[in-house]
Design an enzyme around this catalytic site. Sequence first.
Site, PDB file in Angstrom:
ATOM      1  N   HIS A 224     -37.233 -30.983  80.366  1.00 58.01           N
ATOM      2  CA  HIS A 224     -37.801 -32.038  79.508  1.00 58.01           C
ATOM      3  C   HIS A 224     -39.301 -32.165  79.716  1.00 58.01           C
ATOM      4  CE1 HIS A 224     -38.134 -35.291  82.627  1.00 58.01           C
ATOM      5  NE2 HIS A 224     -37.047 -34.746  83.139  1.00 58.01           N
TER       6      HIS A 224
ATOM      7  N   ASP B 238     -41.194 -34.994  78.814  1.00 57.77           N
ATOM      8  CA  ASP B 238     -41.725 -36.327  79.042  1.00 57.77           C
ATOM      9  C   ASP B 238     -41.754 -36.654  80.527  1.00 57.77           C
ATOM     10  OD1 ASP B 238     -38.839 -36.473  79.033  1.00 57.77           O
ATOM     11  OD2 ASP B 238     -39.002 -38.656  78.932  1.00 57.77           O
TER      12      ASP B 238
ATOM     13  N   ASP C   6     -41.647 -33.919  87.695  1.00 56.32           N
ATOM     14  CA  ASP C   6     -40.421 -34.255  86.977  1.00 56.32           C
ATOM     15  C   ASP C   6     -40.787 -34.482  85.513  1.00 56.32           C
ATOM     16  OD1 ASP C   6     -37.982 -35.179  86.092  1.00 56.32           O
ATOM     17  OD2 ASP C   6     -38.091 -37.100  87.128  1.00 56.32           O
TER      18      ASP C   6
ATOM     19  N   GLU D  30     -36.213 -37.533  77.853  1.00 49.44           N
ATOM     20  CA  GLU D  30     -35.121 -37.516  78.831  1.00 49.44           C
ATOM     21  C   GLU D  30     -35.192 -38.720  79.761  1.00 49.44           C
ATOM     22  OE1 GLU D  30     -33.176 -36.360  82.766  1.00 49.44           O
ATOM     23  OE2 GLU D  30     -35.217 -37.033  82.300  1.00 49.44           O
ATOM     24  N   GLU D  31     -36.419 -39.118  80.113  1.00 53.46           N
ATOM     25  CA  GLU D  31     -36.585 -40.197  81.083  1.00 53.46           C
ATOM     26  C   GLU D  31     -36.104 -41.552  80.563  1.00 53.46           C
ATOM     27  OE1 GLU D  31     -37.142 -39.810  84.045  1.00 53.46           O
ATOM     28  OE2 GLU D  31     -38.381 -38.036  84.377  1.00 53.46           O
TER      29      GLU D  31
ATOM     30  N   ASP E   4     -34.243 -29.010  86.717  1.00 52.97           N
ATOM     31  CA  ASP E   4     -34.713 -30.392  86.874  1.00 52.97           C
ATOM     32  C   ASP E   4     -34.219 -30.999  88.187  1.00 52.97           C
ATOM     33  OD1 ASP E   4     -35.944 -32.791  86.250  1.00 52.97           O
ATOM     34  OD2 ASP E   4     -34.394 -33.459  84.844  1.00 52.97           O
TER      35      ASP E   4
ATOM     36  N   HIS F 160     -41.280 -40.115  89.904  1.00 56.93           N
ATOM     37  CA  HIS F 160     -41.539 -41.429  89.305  1.00 56.93           C
ATOM     38  C   HIS F 160     -42.510 -42.267  90.126  1.00 56.93           C
ATOM     39  CE1 HIS F 160     -37.502 -41.481  86.833  1.00 56.93           C
ATOM     40  NE2 HIS F 160     -38.091 -40.287  86.850  1.00 56.93           N
TER      41      HIS F 160
END
Length: 417
Positions: free
Chosen positions: A86, A88, A149, A183-184, A206, A388
């Site tokens: 992903h 994003d 990520d 995705e997030e 991932d 994150h």
Amino acid sequence: MDFSTPIKFTVTERFLRYVTIDTQSEPSSETCPSTEKQKDLGELLVKELLNMGITDAHLDQYGYVYATIPATTNKQNIPVICFCSHMDTSPDCIGKDVKPIIHRNYQGHDLVLPDDNTQVLRMAEHPDLKNQTGNDIITASGTTLLGADNKAGVAEIMDACYQLVNHPEIKHGPIRILFTPDEEIGRGVDKVDIKKLGAYAAYTMDGESAGNMENETFSADGAKLTIYGISSHPGFAKGNMESAIKIAGKIVAQLPYELSPEGTEQKQGFVHPVGISGHVEEAIVDFIIRDFDDNKLQDHTGVIKKITEDVLKQYPASSYKLEIKEQYRNMKAVLDKYPQIVDYGMEAIKRSGLAANLRSIRGGTDGSRLSFMGLPCPNIFAGEHAFHGKQEWVSVQDMQKAVEVILHLCMIWEEKG
């Protein structure tokens, strides 16, 4: 392909380029993608794929990137395999103006991030650093997340494409590439075209530590609790007002610690309030509910319901509504029906020279939903850590190993075919 002979990896240069593009998704948006800036990375990826000679690479209206690498084998009926990451990054931490830094030849020392020296990566707090002695660690500068990520996964797949195109001696079947937005925020495959992919199996890149492969995720529900209170003028509220805000606060305060993210580990599920909004007359509490056992999700919902009803006994004029929405389910239920998909992934990790570890993940990936959409999809390490947050990191060497794993997987599917 003999990986004992050094190959020209491009993964680090790609990663450093991709993380500088702001691709944060936005949960409050109703568009797809949730932020147009995610297409900035998508457009760059398409340009790079086309420059490699992958002629069908394109970005669709929803922000998905699709591409195909044609087979190099003469064998017939080799299954189509897809690799997915992903684009994003998480909305939980700022992702604009990322300044990546390579810390060369890590020797176990503290890594102080220069733009905020209170951000320090210590081995005691990041135990996976113990496996990185001599490696090159990439971090952000201390004021943003890094974006490993999942731009580590994106860069690894892109480098694997580059290697496949430039090393036609690698025998493989048809390979499909998929890069997703959002995705997030749990919407990564909302608009994916499974028919266009036409793949038998997929692998998301991932995951965390090098050597890890995940065939099991949480099952996930979202819960929206609406409290209907009684409003009145605060100067004349005695005996009349029943504040929905205060009711919501009491409910959240009574959630058991042993059913919280901070109070659980391994295969234990949780109930987690992620947002509170409203006013005196009406307040909303949003929850995420997680467990590896689908049946326990209902038990966790029952906890919210019981606490709410117990609290509302003190507020006889107030009421509530609890809405549950399925988000994704444990992909193991699907993957167990296709054991070779996981077996080949484990073999690819071993061929790269790593110890292969099959694990569960306390989270979900695009693969969770893809599996239930008819595309079985376990998750392979990308090397990302501390995602994150401002201390997010990845190592150059782990990303290079992930590229090797992708290439080995392509070869294994051809061999077995």
